[in-house]
Design a protein around this motif. Sequence first.
Motif, PDB file in Angstrom:
ATOM      1  N   LEU A   1       0.245  12.304  -7.610  1.00 24.11           N
ATOM      2  CA  LEU A   1       1.615  11.877  -7.365  1.00 24.11           C
ATOM      3  C   LEU A   1       1.616  10.591  -6.543  1.00 24.11           C
ATOM      4  O   LEU A   1       1.295  10.621  -5.359  1.00 24.11           O
ATOM      5  CB  LEU A   1       2.383  12.974  -6.605  1.00 24.11           C
ATOM      6  CG  LEU A   1       3.814  12.631  -6.193  1.00 24.11           C
ATOM      7  CD1 LEU A   1       4.713  12.534  -7.416  1.00 24.11           C
ATOM      8  CD2 LEU A   1       4.343  13.649  -5.218  1.00 24.11           C
ATOM      9  N   PRO A   2       1.946   9.439  -7.144  1.00 23.85           N
ATOM     10  CA  PRO A   2       2.130   8.217  -6.355  1.00 23.85           C
ATOM     11  C   PRO A   2       3.426   8.371  -5.555  1.00 23.85           C
ATOM     12  O   PRO A   2       4.475   8.639  -6.123  1.00 23.85           O
ATOM     13  CB  PRO A   2       2.268   7.110  -7.397  1.00 23.85           C
ATOM     14  CG  PRO A   2       1.927   7.731  -8.714  1.00 23.85           C
ATOM     15  CD  PRO A   2       2.089   9.201  -8.563  1.00 23.85           C
ATOM     16  N   THR A   3       3.340   8.250  -4.239  1.00 25.31           N
ATOM     17  CA  THR A   3       4.512   8.528  -3.402  1.00 25.31           C
ATOM     18  C   THR A   3       5.370   7.307  -3.130  1.00 25.31           C
ATOM     19  O   THR A   3       6.523   7.453  -2.750  1.00 25.31           O
ATOM     20  CB  THR A   3       4.075   9.127  -2.060  1.00 25.31           C
ATOM     21  OG1 THR A   3       3.254   8.172  -1.376  1.00 25.31           O
ATOM     22  CG2 THR A   3       3.332  10.438  -2.264  1.00 25.31           C
ATOM     23  N   GLY A   4       4.817   6.119  -3.247  1.00 24.07           N
ATOM     24  CA  GLY A   4       5.603   4.918  -2.988  1.00 24.07           C
ATOM     25  C   GLY A   4       5.750   4.582  -1.516  1.00 24.07           C
ATOM     26  O   GLY A   4       6.486   3.675  -1.162  1.00 24.07           O
ATOM     27  N   THR A   5       5.051   5.308  -0.637  1.00 26.21           N
ATOM     28  CA  THR A   5       5.132   5.053   0.790  1.00 26.21           C
ATOM     29  C   THR A   5       3.744   5.120   1.419  1.00 26.21           C
ATOM     30  O   THR A   5       2.877   5.840   0.938  1.00 26.21           O
ATOM     31  CB  THR A   5       6.076   6.058   1.503  1.00 26.21           C
ATOM     32  OG1 THR A   5       6.122   5.740   2.890  1.00 26.21           O
ATOM     33  CG2 THR A   5       5.626   7.482   1.319  1.00 26.21           C
ATOM     34  N   ALA A   6       3.548   4.383   2.501  1.00 26.80           N
ATOM     35  CA  ALA A   6       2.281   4.412   3.223  1.00 26.80           C
ATOM     36  C   ALA A   6       2.335   5.390   4.391  1.00 26.80           C
ATOM     37  O   ALA A   6       1.328   5.647   5.039  1.00 26.80           O
ATOM     38  CB  ALA A   6       1.926   3.017   3.732  1.00 26.80           C
ATOM     39  N   ASP A   7       3.501   5.961   4.659  1.00 21.37           N
ATOM     40  CA  ASP A   7       3.677   6.900   5.758  1.00 21.37           C
ATOM     41  C   ASP A   7       3.364   8.325   5.279  1.00 21.37           C
ATOM     42  O   ASP A   7       3.930   8.798   4.291  1.00 21.37           O
ATOM     43  CB  ASP A   7       5.121   6.820   6.267  1.00 21.37           C
ATOM     44  CG  ASP A   7       5.357   7.754   7.434  1.00 21.37           C
ATOM     45  OD1 ASP A   7       4.722   7.537   8.483  1.00 21.37           O
ATOM     46  OD2 ASP A   7       6.153   8.697   7.279  1.00 21.37           O
ATOM     47  N   GLU A   8       2.461   9.019   5.983  1.00 19.56           N
ATOM     48  CA  GLU A   8       2.026  10.344   5.542  1.00 19.56           C
ATOM     49  C   GLU A   8       3.161  11.364   5.560  1.00 19.56           C
ATOM     50  O   GLU A   8       3.280  12.182   4.644  1.00 19.56           O
ATOM     51  CB  GLU A   8       0.867  10.835   6.408  1.00 19.56           C
ATOM     52  CG  GLU A   8       0.260  12.115   5.879  1.00 19.56           C
ATOM     53  CD  GLU A   8      -1.000  12.530   6.616  1.00 19.56           C
ATOM     54  OE1 GLU A   8      -1.380  13.698   6.462  1.00 19.56           O
ATOM     55  OE2 GLU A   8      -1.595  11.697   7.324  1.00 19.56           O
ATOM     56  N   ALA A   9       4.019  11.331   6.571  1.00 19.77           N
ATOM     57  CA  ALA A   9       5.141  12.275   6.634  1.00 19.77           C
ATOM     58  C   ALA A   9       6.101  12.054   5.466  1.00 19.77           C
ATOM     59  O   ALA A   9       6.559  13.019   4.839  1.00 19.77           O
ATOM     60  CB  ALA A   9       5.876  12.136   7.969  1.00 19.77           C
TER      61      ALA A   9
ATOM     62  N   ARG B   1       0.847  -1.188   0.000  1.00 17.19           N
ATOM     63  CA  ARG B   1       0.000   0.000   0.000  1.00 17.19           C
ATOM     64  C   ARG B   1       0.883   1.239   0.000  1.00 17.19           C
ATOM     65  O   ARG B   1       1.926   1.256   0.623  1.00 17.19           O
ATOM     66  CB  ARG B   1      -0.904   0.015   1.225  1.00 17.19           C
ATOM     67  CG  ARG B   1      -1.921  -1.096   1.205  1.00 17.19           C
ATOM     68  CD  ARG B   1      -2.747  -1.088   2.461  1.00 17.19           C
ATOM     69  NE  ARG B   1      -3.437   0.158   2.689  1.00 17.19           N
ATOM     70  CZ  ARG B   1      -4.693   0.401   2.341  1.00 17.19           C
ATOM     71  NH1 ARG B   1      -5.384  -0.533   1.754  1.00 17.19           N
ATOM     72  NH2 ARG B   1      -5.263   1.551   2.603  1.00 17.19           N
ATOM     73  N   TYR B   2       0.421   2.278  -0.718  1.00 15.14           N
ATOM     74  CA  TYR B   2       1.124   3.553  -0.687  1.00 15.14           C
ATOM     75  C   TYR B   2       0.128   4.681  -0.891  1.00 15.14           C
ATOM     76  O   TYR B   2      -0.996   4.458  -1.329  1.00 15.14           O
ATOM     77  CB  TYR B   2       2.234   3.602  -1.732  1.00 15.14           C
ATOM     78  CG  TYR B   2       1.775   3.467  -3.167  1.00 15.14           C
ATOM     79  CD1 TYR B   2       1.434   4.580  -3.913  1.00 15.14           C
ATOM     80  CD2 TYR B   2       1.690   2.217  -3.766  1.00 15.14           C
ATOM     81  CE1 TYR B   2       1.012   4.458  -5.228  1.00 15.14           C
ATOM     82  CE2 TYR B   2       1.278   2.088  -5.077  1.00 15.14           C
ATOM     83  CZ  TYR B   2       0.942   3.212  -5.804  1.00 15.14           C
ATOM     84  OH  TYR B   2       0.521   3.094  -7.101  1.00 15.14           O
ATOM     85  N   LEU B   3       0.527   5.880  -0.511  1.00 20.08           N
ATOM     86  CA  LEU B   3      -0.337   7.044  -0.612  1.00 20.08           C
ATOM     87  C   LEU B   3      -0.142   7.753  -1.945  1.00 20.08           C
ATOM     88  O   LEU B   3       0.970   7.847  -2.449  1.00 20.08           O
ATOM     89  CB  LEU B   3      -0.046   8.018   0.528  1.00 20.08           C
ATOM     90  CG  LEU B   3      -0.353   7.478   1.922  1.00 20.08           C
ATOM     91  CD1 LEU B   3       0.145   8.452   2.980  1.00 20.08           C
ATOM     92  CD2 LEU B   3      -1.832   7.244   2.088  1.00 20.08           C
ATOM     93  N   VAL B   4      -1.236   8.245  -2.480  1.00 22.81           N
ATOM     94  CA  VAL B   4      -1.225   9.031  -3.704  1.00 22.81           C
ATOM     95  C   VAL B   4      -1.742  10.419  -3.340  1.00 22.81           C
ATOM     96  O   VAL B   4      -2.812  10.547  -2.749  1.00 22.81           O
ATOM     97  CB  VAL B   4      -2.122   8.395  -4.780  1.00 22.81           C
ATOM     98  CG1 VAL B   4      -2.201   9.283  -6.008  1.00 22.81           C
ATOM     99  CG2 VAL B   4      -1.610   7.020  -5.156  1.00 22.81           C
ATOM    100  N   ILE B   5      -0.988  11.456  -3.652  1.00 22.21           N
ATOM    101  CA  ILE B   5      -1.415  12.823  -3.369  1.00 22.21           C
ATOM    102  C   ILE B   5      -2.014  13.403  -4.640  1.00 22.21           C
ATOM    103  O   ILE B   5      -1.415  13.338  -5.709  1.00 22.21           O
ATOM    104  CB  ILE B   5      -0.240  13.673  -2.863  1.00 22.21           C
ATOM    105  CG1 ILE B   5       0.285  13.076  -1.565  1.00 22.21           C
ATOM    106  CG2 ILE B   5      -0.676  15.122  -2.670  1.00 22.21           C
ATOM    107  CD1 ILE B   5       1.453  13.805  -0.963  1.00 22.21           C
ATOM    108  N   CYS B   6      -3.230  13.951  -4.513  1.00 17.46           N
ATOM    109  CA  CYS B   6      -3.958  14.501  -5.661  1.00 17.46           C
ATOM    110  C   CYS B   6      -3.988  16.017  -5.571  1.00 17.46           C
ATOM    111  O   CYS B   6      -4.200  16.575  -4.500  1.00 17.46           O
ATOM    112  CB  CYS B   6      -5.387  13.972  -5.673  1.00 17.46           C
ATOM    113  SG  CYS B   6      -5.473  12.189  -5.747  1.00 17.46           S
TER     114      CYS B   6
END
Length: 75
Positions: free
Chosen positions: A22-30, A3-8
Amino acid sequence: MSRYLVICCEASQPYGRCGVYLPTGTADEAEANTAATRAGWSTNPDRCPGHTFRPRTTSRTVRRLRPTTERTSTP
């Protein structure tokens, strides 16, 4: 699966929101915010590099961090 976070991008346009993400490649918000900043994004509110220095057109800010699951192949 990972799982990873995507910023829109939250910038409003005449026919809806900006479609850049932007797919960040990490599940950590920071870490996701750090990756976005390195890529030229503004993270409060989330703006892609094309909208970072444009004036804000909406009065409400909503964070949109979307968890995404990426399929990984298994041998």
